[in-house]
Design a protein around this motif. Structure first.
Motif, mmCIF file in Angstrom:
data_model
loop_
_atom_site.group_PDB
_atom_site.id
_atom_site.type_symbol
_atom_site.label_atom_id
_atom_site.label_comp_id
_atom_site.label_asym_id
_atom_site.label_seq_id
_atom_site.Cartn_x
_atom_site.Cartn_y
_atom_site.Cartn_z
ATOM 1 N N LEU A 38 47.952 47.641 43.209
ATOM 2 C CA LEU A 38 47.033 46.621 43.707
ATOM 3 C C LEU A 38 47.783 45.525 44.445
ATOM 4 O O LEU A 38 48.948 45.239 44.156
ATOM 5 C CB LEU A 38 46.259 46.009 42.535
ATOM 6 N N LYS A 39 47.089 44.899 45.400
ATOM 7 C CA LYS A 39 47.635 43.786 46.149
ATOM 8 C C LYS A 39 46.657 42.618 46.095
ATOM 9 O O LYS A 39 45.453 42.796 45.894
ATOM 10 C CB LYS A 39 47.876 44.194 47.610
ATOM 11 N N THR A 40 47.185 41.415 46.278
ATOM 12 C CA THR A 40 46.333 40.230 46.294
ATOM 13 C C THR A 40 45.279 40.357 47.407
ATOM 14 O O THR A 40 45.615 40.732 48.533
ATOM 15 C CB THR A 40 47.172 38.968 46.525
ATOM 16 N N GLY A 41 44.038 40.056 47.078
ATOM 17 C CA GLY A 41 42.944 40.164 48.040
ATOM 18 C C GLY A 41 42.195 41.471 47.962
ATOM 19 O O GLY A 41 41.162 41.633 48.625
ATOM 20 N N ASP A 42 42.718 42.435 47.154
ATOM 21 C CA ASP A 42 42.003 43.701 46.985
ATOM 22 C C ASP A 42 40.683 43.468 46.271
ATOM 23 O O ASP A 42 40.529 42.536 45.465
ATOM 24 C CB ASP A 42 42.840 44.683 46.162
ATOM 25 N N THR A 43 39.721 44.330 46.555
ATOM 26 C CA THR A 43 38.440 44.316 45.858
ATOM 27 C C THR A 43 38.194 45.697 45.274
ATOM 28 O O THR A 43 38.261 46.698 45.993
ATOM 29 C CB THR A 43 37.281 43.958 46.820
ATOM 30 N N LEU A 44 37.909 45.722 43.965
ATOM 31 C CA LEU A 44 37.627 46.982 43.278
ATOM 32 C C LEU A 44 36.126 47.158 43.118
ATOM 33 O O LEU A 44 35.393 46.173 42.977
ATOM 34 C CB LEU A 44 38.275 46.993 41.888
ATOM 35 N N LEU A 45 35.681 48.395 43.111
ATOM 36 C CA LEU A 45 34.301 48.721 42.775
ATOM 37 C C LEU A 45 34.320 49.465 41.447
ATOM 38 O O LEU A 45 34.985 50.503 41.313
ATOM 39 C CB LEU A 45 33.661 49.590 43.847
ATOM 40 N N VAL A 46 33.624 48.905 40.442
ATOM 41 C CA VAL A 46 33.607 49.523 39.115
ATOM 42 C C VAL A 46 32.198 50.029 38.820
ATOM 43 O O VAL A 46 31.202 49.453 39.275
ATOM 44 C CB VAL A 46 34.071 48.540 38.014
ATOM 45 N N ALA A 47 32.132 51.116 38.055
ATOM 46 C CA ALA A 47 30.852 51.723 37.677
ATOM 47 C C ALA A 47 30.777 51.819 36.166
ATOM 48 O O ALA A 47 31.773 52.075 35.486
ATOM 49 C CB ALA A 47 30.714 53.113 38.300
#
Length: 609
Positions: free
Chosen positions: A373-382
């Protein structure tokens, strides 16, 4: 006019003035009145507090719980989905079905709650059909008000009037006593709104402020999930049967991320959110997210004993009430950059699956578990909505962004919907048959819903609108105080003296107008508390039946169409419909007069004078 009556009238005028100012809150004003009345010496303390033991108050509280059971089990939302499917592309059909659906549901639960449920549904339909919400929101509010004219339990004023009849020694109204008049007004309301909508906005006009939030479909598209979604059935000879997901290493070895398990159990299907401990069974349908759409071409399905099934729509859309999506952002001070998704342990720690990763506004593809991961990443969780909500605020390492619109429709007890309908049917059957008093019928309905876990105690207590109950309890002593001091007799004498020679219908019209006008300044429940004894005493002075006079008060209390502050349902749609005060006056006043004429004509026919 004696001193005691002057004290009571002064206290009542003070309460009405504070109601208009809304300072302090109405329930606080009612409590102050409850304390002040015994201090005047007009009422004793038990008389001032008698409202707490009034069966109507307990009945209203029980009906709040019944309505919450219908919401928690998703019945109310399914009605909204049916409305969307049945309307097609016809705005006229939409308006007719909307009014019928809201009025029908509002006849057995709080109209305020029904309107609140339907607001996001109507906004969504308005966007899809390119219709201005202004053309739909006021019909929605008016349908909520008209629902109060259909059954005895539809609105508190009906039960207040019913209770006053019982207190005066009469039998009270039956469950469907209101229905013939209410249905007539409902039909007139549909016709009226179909004509009046032309003054609420042009067809095809849409307000920019009503654009909806992100939906599950939009989130899935943003992270390119649709091309990776699959439904796979576990075959009888599958080596996966009777094994836990953590043992199978499907994600790391095959790029198959199991999101949920659709399982047939007895007479119903269950959706189980996948965790590391989830055991697979023969016949399970796995809802999976593939690291690459090409995985199925590599013989993995055959090796694992899985059969691909047709997927017509996204399984997130099909199971929106159980299975949710949420974006998780990494704030600047997060300690997660540099770690892999595998190391985060989202599934084991939070019972959520990471199904997407966006970096520099682009969704990354392939096997994400080893991606750092890097700063500014956005994850999508389910995962389940419960665990998504639980994720909010529990860590400074990530931030849950705005949730999709479907979160508003989540029904935590959706599987218990048949039992909620059973509880409702039991209550209505007992009320209609008269086997037990209405309050006991409602309590039995609550117990049935509780027995089958449609509701729990916490949700039941939260469902009760305590402000409304305290308002009723605090205003009930005024009726007794006015009776003891001669205030009601004085009002009846003035009413008969002014309009007695014009005949009973003129008196009914006068009572309707007076009730509707008072209802502009204070709640319709408080209005019914004050006007019901006046109406019944007027009938007694004339030697007439009390039922038409009591019925006219109940109908007038529900006819709060004239201003946006006449009723909570009007206030609810004021913002979403982008209305002005004058819009309600222009549309509501003529309809109120139409309802009055209809009531004055029909009530004496159904309830002879």
């Amino acid at each position: 006019m004696n001193l005691d009556l002057l004290l009571v009238l002064g206290l009542l005028a003070t309460c009405v003035g504070l109601f208009v100012l809304n300072r302090p809150r109405m329930d606080v004003v009612a409590l102050l009145a409850m304390v002040a009345l015994p201090l005047t010496g007009v009422l004793s303390v038990p008389e001032a507090l008698a409202g707490f033991s009034d069966p109507s108050v307990v009945l209203i509280a029980a009906l709040f719980v019944i309505g919450n059971g219908l919401v928690r089990t998703g019945i109310a939302y399914r009605l909204g989905e049916w409305l969307m499917r049945s309307s097609g592309s016809s705005e006229t059909r939409l308006m007719v079905l909307l009014i019928l659906a809201v009025a029908g549901l509002g006849s057995v639960m709080s109209s305020t709650g029904v309107v609140a449920i339907f607001i996001p549904v109507v906004l969504s339909i308005a966007v899809k059909m390119n219709v201005s919400p202004r053309r739909l929101m006021m019909p929605l509010a008016f349908a909520g008000l008209m629902s109060g004219m259909l059954t005895l339990v539809a609105t508190p004023p009906n039960m207040v009037v019913h209770s006053e009849l019982r207190r005066a020694g009469f039998d009270g109204f039956a469950f469907f006593s209101f229905a013939p008049i209410g249905l007539t007004i409902l039909v007139l309301g549909i016709i009226y709104m179909l004509v009046a909508r032309r003054w609420l906005g042009r067809s095809g006009q849409r307000d920019e402020a009503t654009e909806p939030r992100d939906t599950l479909a939009a989130l899935a598209q943003r992270y390119r999930l649709p091309e990776r979604e699959r439904r796979l059935r576990v075959l009888p000879a599958s080596p996966l049967a009777n094994q836990a997901l953590d043992e199978l290493k499907l994600r790391t070895q095959y790029g198959i991320n199991v999101i949920a398990i659709d399982r047939q159990q007895r007479f119903r299907r269950l959706l189980l959110i996948a965790t590391g401990n989830s055991q697979l069974q023969v016949g399970d349908v796995l809802l999976v997210d593939l690291a690459s759409p090409a995985i199925g071409l590599l013989g993995a399905y055959e090796e694992l004993g899985l059969a691909p099934l047709q997927l017509n729509t996204s399984y997130y859309a099909d199971h929106a009430r159980e299975l949710g999506l949420a974006e998780v952002a990494l704030p600047p001070d997060s300690s997660l950059p540099g770690k892999t998704i595998q190391a985060l342990g989202f599934r084991s720690r939070h019972k959520l699956n990471v199904v997407g990763l966006r970096r520099h506004r682009e969704a990354l593809q392939g096997l994400l578990v080893d991606e750092k991961l890097k700063t500014g990443d956005t994850l999508l969780v389910a995962g389940s909505w419960k665990h998504i909500h639980r994720l909010q605020g529990i860590s400074r390492d990530f931030l849950v962004l705005s949730l999709p619109a479907e979160v508003d429709d989540v029904a935590p007890a959706a599987n218990q919907a048949p039992f909620a309908l059973l509880g409702l049917a039991v209550m209505v059957a007992l009320m209609v048959s008269g086997l037990v008093p209405n309050v006991l019928a409602a309590l039995i309905g609550c117990l049935v819903m509780g027995l089958f876990r449609c509701i729990d105690m916490d949700s039941a207590y939260k469902a009760i609108h305590w402000q409304s109950l305290v308002l009723i309890v605090g205003m009930l002593p005024f009726a007794l105080a006015l009776e003891k001091t001669g205030g009601i007799a004085l009002a009846v004498s003035a009413l008969i003296g002014a309009f007695g020679d014009a005949g009973p219908r003129a008196l009914l019209a006068c009572l309707f107008l007076l009730t509707a006008i008072i209802g502009l300044f204070i709640s319709n429940t408080a209005t019914a508390v004050l006007m019901a004894p006046v109406a019944i005493s007027t009938a007694d002075q004339l030697g007439a039946s009390p039922y038409p006079f009591a019925m006219i008060i109940a109908l007038a209390a529900s006819a709060a169409f004239m201003t946006p502050i006449s009723s909570p349902v009007n206030t609810l749609v004021l913002g979403p419909g982008n209305y002005r005060f004058a819009d309600f006056v222009r549309i509501g006043v003529p309809f109120t007069l139409l309802v009055m004429l209809t009531s004055v004509l029909l009530v004496p026919l159904l309830f002879p004078l």
